[in-house]
Design a protein around this motif. Structure first.
Motif, short mmCIF file in Angstrom:
data_model
loop_
_atom_site.label_atom_id
_atom_site.label_comp_id
_atom_site.label_asym_id
_atom_site.label_seq_id
_atom_site.Cartn_x
_atom_site.Cartn_y
_atom_site.Cartn_z
N THR A 87 25.58 10.63 65.06
CA THR A 87 25.63 11.02 63.64
C THR A 87 26.00 9.84 62.77
N ASN A 88 27.02 9.11 63.18
CA ASN A 88 27.50 7.99 62.37
C ASN A 88 26.48 6.87 62.27
N GLN A 89 25.72 6.65 63.33
CA GLN A 89 24.78 5.53 63.34
C GLN A 89 23.32 5.97 63.22
N GLN A 90 23.13 7.27 63.07
CA GLN A 90 21.81 7.84 62.78
C GLN A 90 20.78 7.53 63.86
N TRP A 91 21.17 7.84 65.13
CA TRP A 91 20.20 7.83 66.20
C TRP A 91 20.23 9.17 66.91
N ASP A 92 19.30 9.39 67.82
CA ASP A 92 19.11 10.71 68.41
C ASP A 92 19.97 10.90 69.65
N ALA A 93 20.82 11.91 69.61
CA ALA A 93 21.75 12.16 70.71
C ALA A 93 21.03 12.62 71.98
N ARG A 94 20.01 13.42 71.84
CA ARG A 94 19.31 13.93 73.02
C ARG A 94 18.58 12.80 73.75
N THR A 95 18.03 11.86 72.99
CA THR A 95 17.39 10.70 73.62
C THR A 95 18.42 9.86 74.35
N TYR A 96 19.59 9.69 73.75
CA TYR A 96 20.67 8.93 74.40
C TYR A 96 21.01 9.54 75.75
N ILE A 97 21.18 10.85 75.79
CA ILE A 97 21.54 11.51 77.05
C ILE A 97 20.42 11.36 78.07
N ASN A 98 19.19 11.46 77.64
CA ASN A 98 18.07 11.25 78.57
C ASN A 98 18.06 9.84 79.13
N ASP A 99 18.53 8.86 78.34
CA ASP A 99 18.56 7.46 78.78
C ASP A 99 19.82 7.11 79.56
N GLN B 59 33.80 13.94 57.76
CA GLN B 59 34.03 13.30 56.48
C GLN B 59 32.70 12.76 55.96
N THR B 60 32.75 11.98 54.90
CA THR B 60 31.55 11.31 54.39
C THR B 60 31.89 9.86 54.11
N ASP B 61 30.90 8.97 54.22
CA ASP B 61 31.14 7.56 53.92
C ASP B 61 30.92 7.30 52.43
N GLU B 62 30.96 6.02 52.05
CA GLU B 62 30.87 5.66 50.63
C GLU B 62 29.52 6.00 50.02
N LYS B 63 28.50 6.24 50.87
CA LYS B 63 27.17 6.61 50.37
C LYS B 63 26.91 8.11 50.49
N GLY B 64 27.95 8.85 50.85
CA GLY B 64 27.81 10.30 50.94
C GLY B 64 27.19 10.79 52.23
N ARG B 65 27.02 9.89 53.21
CA ARG B 65 26.44 10.27 54.49
C ARG B 65 27.52 10.85 55.40
N PRO B 66 27.13 11.73 56.34
CA PRO B 66 28.13 12.30 57.25
C PRO B 66 28.84 11.22 58.06
N LEU B 67 30.14 11.35 58.19
CA LEU B 67 30.95 10.46 59.01
C LEU B 67 31.85 11.32 59.88
N LEU B 68 31.62 11.29 61.18
CA LEU B 68 32.40 12.11 62.10
C LEU B 68 33.51 11.28 62.73
N ILE B 69 34.68 11.88 62.86
CA ILE B 69 35.85 11.23 63.45
C ILE B 69 36.18 11.93 64.75
N ASP B 70 36.32 11.18 65.81
CA ASP B 70 36.62 11.72 67.14
C ASP B 70 38.10 12.10 67.21
N SER B 71 38.44 13.22 66.57
CA SER B 71 39.84 13.58 66.32
C SER B 71 40.47 14.47 67.38
N HIS B 72 39.67 15.15 68.19
CA HIS B 72 40.20 16.03 69.26
C HIS B 72 41.21 17.03 68.71
N ASP B 73 40.93 17.61 67.55
CA ASP B 73 41.92 18.48 66.91
C ASP B 73 41.38 19.86 66.55
N GLN B 74 40.23 20.24 67.13
CA GLN B 74 39.66 21.55 66.86
C GLN B 74 38.68 21.93 67.95
#
Length: 297
Positions: free
Chosen positions: A192-204, A221-236
């Motif tokens: 999500t943060n780097q805008q690549w495909d997770a399913r392809t990553y797992i296949n590779d 969260q969101t970054d300075e351009k309003g894009r999704p920014l996920l934090i590996d917080s382990h809190d939910q």
């Protein structure tokens, strides 16, 4: 009575079931009810003291359940020698509790004499590859056992990198013989943060080396351009998209020891246990589908 309460020390090998992070909040609940749980995992650094209540509870729980050790302080990716005192403490802890698995992160968290409260990424270069392989060889020699290496949750990509992450990890496993810990939440966070495909990553990903899976929650969260920014917080709770990626993984490799990581904003025991039950259910469904496919084939 939980399935591991046999009157003897629990077996070292970790079953292909779900487990959860062991937290002090749940010590008493566990030893009073011995819940049906595949295994527990602890952060090694929390138990490197000589004694006290943490060891008293962990010893009692280890008598009934398999245990895995998950390190956060070896700084495998650091541009410096491994901390020998820390490595010896990890060795002593492993000898004391005989964990089924010992794992660390593809990251660094130390510089000079400073230790940072974070797991920082490394550039995927030949130089870094050689250094990490040397460190893993050193760890496995000191522990006289195989360790697992976890894929990182990343937020940036280094321009210096000359390897794809999946190829970099595959080469580490090939050179060192280490096993892999596939953190599925990290895959979702990084993709999500780097805008690549997770399913392809797992296949590779080199799934044939995976011996454990981690699942966890993250914050959005969101970054300075309003894009999704996920934090590996382990809190939910585990996100539905992470569950879907987990389905993809177990369809490829079948059931595997799977940990629900929950490290802050710790919930009541029933909520944490329910996440483990969900993982067990999905692995059970995958096993049924495999048997049906084998029968039909």
């Amino acid at each position: 009575m939980g399935i591991h309460q046999t009157g003897h020390a629990a077996e070292r090998e970790i079953p292909a079931r779900a487990g959860v992070s062991l937290k002090p909040d749940h010590y008493r609940t566990i030893i009073e009810s011995w819940p049906d749980m595949g295994f527990f995992e602890v952060h090694a650094e929390n138990y490197m003291g000589a004694g006290g209540p943490p060891h008293r509870y962990l010893t009692a729980i280890r008598e009934h359940y398999p245990l895995s050790l998950h390190g956060v302080g070896l700084s495998i990716g650091a541009d410096r020698p491994l901390d020998q005192a820390h490595l010896q403490r990890l060795k002593a802890l492993a000898e004391r509790y005989e964990p089924g698995l010992v794992s660390e992160h593809l990251a660094w968290s130390s510089h000079g004499t400073s230790y940072l409260d974070d797991l920082l990424p490394v550039p995927y270069t030949d130089e870094t590859l050689n250094r990490i392989c040397q460190h893993i060889d050193e760890v496995q020699t000191a522990l006289s056992r195989q360790m697992l290496l976890e894929n990182p949750a990343t937020y940036i990509w280094f321009k210096e990198s000359t390897w794809r992450e999946t190829d970099f990890i595959r080469e580490i496993a090939r050179r060192t013989g280490c096993g892999l810990l596939l953190d599925v939440n990290n895959v979702h966070v990084a993709s999500t943060n780097q805008q690549w495909d997770a399913r392809t990553y797992i296949n590779d990903f080199p799934l044939d080396h995976v011996q454990q899976v981690h699942l966890a929650g993250h914050s959005r969260q969101t970054d300075e351009k309003g894009r999704p920014l996920l934090i590996d917080s382990h809190d939910q709770r585990v996100d539905e998209r992470v569950w879907n990626l987990f389905r993809q993984v177990i369809q490829r490799i079948g059931s595997v020891p799977t940990l629900i990581e929950w490290d802050s904003n710790i919930p009541a025991w029933p909520e944490l246990q329910a996440e483990a039950v969900m993982a067990d259910v999905l692995m059970g469904m995958s096993n049924v589908q495999e048997r049906r496919h084998g029968t039909l084939g």
